[in-house]
Design an enzyme around this catalytic site. Structure first.
Site: not given
Ligand SMILES: Cc1cc2nc3c(=O)[nH]c(=O)nc-3n(C[C@H](O)[C@H](O)[C@H](O)COP(=O)(O)OP(=O)(O)OC[C@H]3O[C@@H](n4cnc5c(N)ncnc54)[C@H](O)[C@@H]3O)c2cc1C
Length: 482
Positions: A52, A407, A442
């Site tokens: 964004h 594909c 596919c």
């Molecule tokens: C529908 C949707 C649309 C979105 N669109 C956008 C967008 O277009 N642009 C944007 O900027 N953001 C977007 N976001 C937000 C963005 O995807 C998230 O903010 C970002 O991916 C968060 O990353 P993270 O690493 O904090 O968390 P996560 O991706 O949740 O990673 C956390 C990791 O911790 C691991 N974990 C959790 N608990 C434990 C545990 N107890 N022990 C070991 N490992 C653990 C999980 O398995 C996971 O791999 C969107 C989110 C959603 C759901």
């Protein structure tokens, strides 16, 4: 097994992986623990994939600051890490007269947040940029710095570059609790045993509230999972040039229609509260909502051209409505990152650099490593090569001449690269996300048997033990033919 590290990062989504990558620059022993079998599982791989521009978050919030800086950083990071990235720009479309004041408001907010290059464009200019837009549209907010990327590819690239620079990853290792000495965290308890560290970093995404509670902080803070469904269209039937949003509502940024780095049209997400953080099931009602929402922007969308569907879960925090990024004073040796919902992906490089600043402010002396390599070269992608490049590749290694996915034209050589990469693929989905095999029309019908055979051979396991995405998702149940 080694069990002492300087820093243990909990979670390998985009935030944990980029923290690992940026910290790998320093002389530190770093471990990332991840409960899943691979990096970047939901939500870091199941989202709208948009970097964004930064006009949406309220001025003065961490979201606004991190989004605008993160957007700037992604443009250079994508080059360093060899990430498929496309600066499409984004449009917020006013479909009715009453939407006009909303796009002006977003423009002002973007200016306050420091977003550059924005303009309000009229109907003619909008149609020129996006010929498939609803002809009744009045005007749009144009933000040229917005971009789309391959989200899993970005997490993987960050993790691979971290590993190249000495970071260790432990998969299928679940954080269970902290080990304290007084009010200082000195390690983590996991389902694979105790691991010790000087610093623990909470980047557990949807579970970051539970991890924070175990550290003894933010007891009232709760992450509510909210599901968003998506549909993907056949790129041979319809394409778009930009990311197209409706004007936002109190429910969020709304249902968008966007191009992707692979040329498909993506529509979604809706916004459904759900009780289970792991519930990525998709529903007919969710799709109806998404389809009718996106049709308001792009009336020529046709349901018969949908080739795939998925959903992702947002980590929503309802009270503060902002990212939490700090070293809480109540507990030593702990960096806390909670409620990193959208725009968390766009913000992630800035969040990772903020963590480094927090560590320095807390007295950590970070000494740069000699030989740190910020560049990660991607493996060859046959599909994107010219005929001359393909011929040369096959001449060097005939495995690139054997097509496994028709594909998407993915070759056996690419599947082998994925299995033997710095962060190896060990499942069908791991191969799919790395190579884009099985994502075409596919949807894997042709490649599944061949990928199962290759994975079994390379991992030296029986075919019946090959899984789609980890234990419990085995692909073969029994033989049906002798
Ligand atoms: C529908 C949707 C649309 C979105 N669109 C956008 C967008 O277009 N642009 C944007 O900027 N953001 C977007 N976001 C937000 C963005 O995807 C998230 O903010 C970002 O991916 C968060 O990353 P993270 O690493 O904090 O968390 P996560 O991706 O949740 O990673 C956390 C990791 O911790 C691991 N974990 C959790 N608990 C434990 C545990 N107890 N022990 C070991 N490992 C653990 C999980 O398995 C996971 O791999 C969107 C989110 C959603 C759901």
């Amino acid at each position: 097994m080694k069990n002492r590290y300087d820093i243990i990062i909990i979670g390998s989504g985009i935030v944990g992986s980029l923290i690992a990558r940026y910290l790998s620059r320093y002389e530190l022993d770093i471990l990332v623990i991840e409960k899943e079998i691979d990096v970047g599982m939901c939500p870091s791989s199941a989202n709208s994939a948009i970097i964004h521009a930064g006009y949406d978050p309220m001025p003065g919030t961490l979201k606004a600051e991190m989004n605008v800086e993160g957007n700037r950083l992604w443009h250079e990071l994508a080059v360093e890490l060899g990430i498929v990235f496309s600066q499409t720009g984004s449009l917020v479309v006013a479909l009715a007269d009453e939407d006009m004041c909303k796009i002006s408001e977003l423009y002002e907010r973007g200016m306050d947040n420091g977003v550059t290059g924005m303009a309000i464009i009229d109907r003619e200019e909008l149609i020129r940029r996006e010929p498939r837009i609803n002809p009744q549209a009045r005007a749009a907010l144009w933000a040229p710095s917005a971009a789309v990327l391959d989200p899993f590819g970005a997490v993987l690239a960050a993790a691979e570059n971290a590993v190249m620079n000495g970071v260790t990853y432990m998969f299928e290792t679940k954080f269970e609790d902290f080990i304290f000495e007084g009010n200082r965290i000195i390690g983590v308890k996991t389902d694979k045993g105790d691991l010790f560290c000087r610093w623990a970093v909470n980047s557990a995404g949807l579970y970051s509230d539970e991890v924070a509670h175990k550290a003894g902080i933010l007891r009232d803070m709760k992450i509510t999972p909210r599901k968003g469904c998506y549909l993907i269209f056949d790129p041979e039937k319809i394409t778009l040039n930009n990311v197209i949003f409706p004007v936002p509502s109190e429910k969020g940024k709304g249902i968008l229609a966007s191009t992707t780095t692979h040329g498909n049209v993506l529509i979604g997400p809706n916004n459904e509260e759900c009780s289970d953080k792991e519930d990525i099931s998709t529903t007919a009602s969710g799709f109806e909502e998404v389809f009718s929402g996106a049709k308001k922007l792009v009336p020529s969308l046709e349901l018969k051209n949908v080739i795939a569907q998925y959903s992702g879960i947002r980590a929503t925090e309802r009270e503060k409505k902002d990212f939490i990024i700090d070293i809480p004073p109540q507990v030593k040796g702990f960096v806390n990152l909670c409620a990193i919902d959208s725009p968390g992906f766009a913000s992630s490089p800035a969040i990772a650099l903020e963590v480094i600043e927090l560590l320095k402010d807390a007295g950590e002396v970070l000494k740069e490593k000699s030989g740190w390599d910020p560049v990660r070269k991607p493996f060859p992608h046959f599909h994107r090569m010219s005929l001359e490049e393909r011929t040369e590749l096959v001449r060097k290694n005939p495995a690139y001449g054997r097509i496994v996915c028709r594909c998407e034209e993915v070759t056996e050589g690419e599947v082998l690269d994925a299995i033997h990469s710095p962060v190896p693929a060990r499942t069908y989905d791991g191969i799919k996300r790395r190579t884009w095999l099985g994502t075409g029309r596919c949807q894997g019908a042709f490649d599944y048997p061949r990928v199962i055979q290759i994975l079994a051979k390379e991992l030296n396991i029986p075919e019946a033990e090959v899984t789609k995405k980890g234990r419990g998702s085995e692909l073969i149940f029994r033989k049906t033919k002798i």
